[in-house]
Design a protein around this motif. Structure first.
Motif, PDB file in Angstrom:
ATOM      1  N   HIS A  87       0.813  -1.215   0.000  1.00  0.00           N
ATOM      2  CA  HIS A  87       0.000   0.000   0.000  1.00  0.00           C
ATOM      3  C   HIS A  87       0.847   1.266   0.000  1.00  0.00           C
ATOM      4  N   PHE A  88       2.039   1.187   0.542  1.00  0.00           N
ATOM      5  CA  PHE A  88       2.908   2.352   0.674  1.00  0.00           C
ATOM      6  C   PHE A  88       4.266   2.043   0.051  1.00  0.00           C
ATOM      7  N   PRO A  89       4.356   2.041  -1.265  1.00  0.00           N
ATOM      8  CA  PRO A  89       5.593   1.618  -1.936  1.00  0.00           C
ATOM      9  C   PRO A  89       6.706   2.646  -1.797  1.00  0.00           C
ATOM     10  N   PRO A  90       7.968   2.208  -1.896  1.00  0.00           N
ATOM     11  CA  PRO A  90       9.082   3.155  -1.892  1.00  0.00           C
ATOM     12  C   PRO A  90       9.063   3.982  -3.173  1.00  0.00           C
ATOM     13  N   ARG A  91       9.660   5.144  -3.122  1.00  0.00           N
ATOM     14  CA  ARG A  91       9.749   5.987  -4.319  1.00  0.00           C
ATOM     15  C   ARG A  91      11.114   5.833  -4.967  1.00  0.00           C
ATOM     16  N   GLN A  92      11.117   6.017  -6.283  1.00  0.00           N
ATOM     17  CA  GLN A  92      12.357   5.917  -7.047  1.00  0.00           C
ATOM     18  C   GLN A  92      13.120   7.236  -6.928  1.00  0.00           C
ATOM     19  N   THR A  93      14.341   7.165  -6.465  1.00  0.00           N
ATOM     20  CA  THR A  93      15.144   8.379  -6.288  1.00  0.00           C
ATOM     21  C   THR A  93      16.284   8.488  -7.282  1.00  0.00           C
ATOM     22  N   HIS A  94      16.581   7.388  -7.990  1.00  0.00           N
ATOM     23  CA  HIS A  94      17.698   7.411  -8.943  1.00  0.00           C
ATOM     24  C   HIS A  94      17.291   6.665 -10.222  1.00  0.00           C
TER      25      HIS A  94
END
Length: 460
Positions: free
Chosen positions: A7-14
């Motif tokens: 439900h709360f996925p990590p965000r792509q930072t690179h």
């Protein structure tokens, strides 16, 4: 930190230069391959794109919602970018018509230049497109108004066959089209009810939260516009109450060349509480910039002052920064009971508080799928910001999970454009018009062209 969560996925930072996906605004979900995106320049091209689509179609605006709202599964599916469908189309003495892809920022700018405004108070940010904000139930604060969708006088919508429909308030399906979750068609234009622009003075105060259950109702009954932030760890509340500015306050605003007027007298009542919150937020996020966007959202409460300005200057003050935001609507009459339940939970379990609880109340909505349908509603908002590496505080996520369960047990309804666990809700029981909405959807899109996996499961 927590690495992943359905439900709360990590965000792509690179993201690499070779990545060929388009992401939602928070970059925590890939929506489609860039080749799946079509950007029509006008309504006719929008009609042709939808009529010619071989697979499913989703329409995107500023992509502020969770990725599941827009994500596509198959190579033949189409993601329609409406950013070229923008601007004022027409106006008269009481209304203004905008293309569906117009940002709320542009809508508010144009209306202000016309010395007009909407009766609906704005949300905290204005990055959303008009069509997207209507379709997900964007709202502000104040019992004398409701969601942005309730200011729509008519809506132009392109159906699954590419045909254009014009829905006004007399149409029996208007309540469905007002908040359609993108499942009924593509909104190409919206006519909004307008009123003469009004200046407001917002009085800011801080105090103990011992009587929040009672005071929340009093603030909203006594003031046209009211909003507060509750800090349970410190038992403190920060409240903004606004009413129409006096003649002297309006003159001061005009003398300030139409910019927000900030009183010289300030209060430091929130400073210690804000400093404690900042320590927790910095520990949760590991963001090295002391003035990073997440921190500025709460730092503004330090040394606060009363202000005078138009409704957008006063309330549209949010700072757009990647976050998980849950907002649950509770019937206003039951809000004191829910506050008591939250206080009891906080006293017994001492949950991790990443950010204060945001409380905004609205009047009844006429949109069938609005959490405020036909009754005044208090929206309880909860935020956890992403960490520097794109992860989320494990304690913060645990708090979100538990607080949503608690509010769902009290009959809460989630904001459609934010994050929620759909398994917690019995939609037909919460929304008396649920089956009628399903019938309208089937009539406008019998093959389910405007669905995706998430919306198909939601509306099944």
């Amino acid at each position: 930190m927590i690495a992943n969560d359905s439900h709360f996925p990590p965000r792509q930072t690179h993201l690499s230069a070779e990545d060929r996906h388009i992401y939602n605004w928070a970059k925590n979900a890939a929506l489609a391959d860039t080749q799946a995106v079509i950007k029509p320049e006008n309504e006719a091209q929008l009609q042709a794109a939808i009529a010619g689509a071989q697979g499913q179609v989703r329409v995107m605006g500023s992509r502020m919602s969770p990725g599941r709202m827009l994500s596509l599964q198959n190579s033949q599916d189409t993601l329609i970018d409406t950013s070229a469908l923008r601007g004022l189309l027409s106006s008269d003495e009481h209304s203004a018509t905008f293309a569906g892809g117009t940002s709320l920022h542009e809508v508010y700018q144009v209306l202000t230049a016309m010395n007009r405004m909407l009766a609906a108070s704005p949300g905290v940010i204005d990055s959303q497109t008009l069509a997207g904000a209507i379709s997900t139930g964007t709202h502000g604060q104040g019992l004398q108004q409701s969601s942005l969708a309730d200011e729509a006088l008519s809506i132009r919508l392109v159906d699954a066959e590419g045909d254009v429909h014009h829905f006004d308030r007399q149409h029996p399906w208007f309540g469905a089209v007002q908040l359609g979750l993108g499942a009924l068609g593509a909104i190409s234009a919206v006519t909004l009810r307008t009123r003469p622009a009004t200046l407001f003075t917002c009085y800011k105060n801080a105090g103990e939260a011992d009587n929040l259950e009672k005071e929340l109702l009093e603030w909203n009954q006594q003031w046209p516009l009211s909003k507060c932030w509750w800090f349970p760890d410190e038992n403190q509340v920060h409240v903004w109450n606004a009413h129409q500015a006096s003649d002297a306050e309006q003159a001061a605003w005009r003398n300030n060349r139409g910019d927000l007027v900030v009183e010289q007298q300030t209060s430091d009542e929130m400073n210690d509480t804000v400093d404690k919150t900042l320590v927790q937020m910095r520990s949760d996020t590991n963001i090295r910039d002391e003035n990073g966007k997440p921190f500025r959202t709460v730092t503004r409460f330090k040394d606060f002052s009363n202000v005078t300005g138009d409704i957008y200057q006063v309330f549209c003050r949010g700072i757009a920064t990647p976050q998980i935001n849950i907002e649950i609507g509770i019937p206003l009459a039951r809000a004191p009971q829910v506050i008591e339940a939250l206080k009891a939970w906080h006293a017994s379990d001492h949950p991790h508080m990443h950010y204060p609880v945001i409380l905004r109340c609205t009047g009844p909505s006429q949109a069938w799928l609005s959490p405020a349908w036909q009754e005044a509603t208090c929206f309880f908002g909860f935020v956890v910001y992403y960490a520097e590496d794109g992860s989320l505080s494990q304690e913060g996520v645990a708090f979100l999970r538990e607080v949503e369960k608690l509010l769902a047990q009290h009959g809460g309804k989630p904001h459609w454009g934010k994050y929620f666990d759909a398994s917690l809700y019995d939609w037909p029981a919460l929304y008396p018009q649920w089956q009628q909405f399903a019938s309208v959807r089937a009539a406008l899109d019998p093959q389910g062209k405007f669905l995706n996996q998430f919306s198909a499961e939601l509306l099944a």
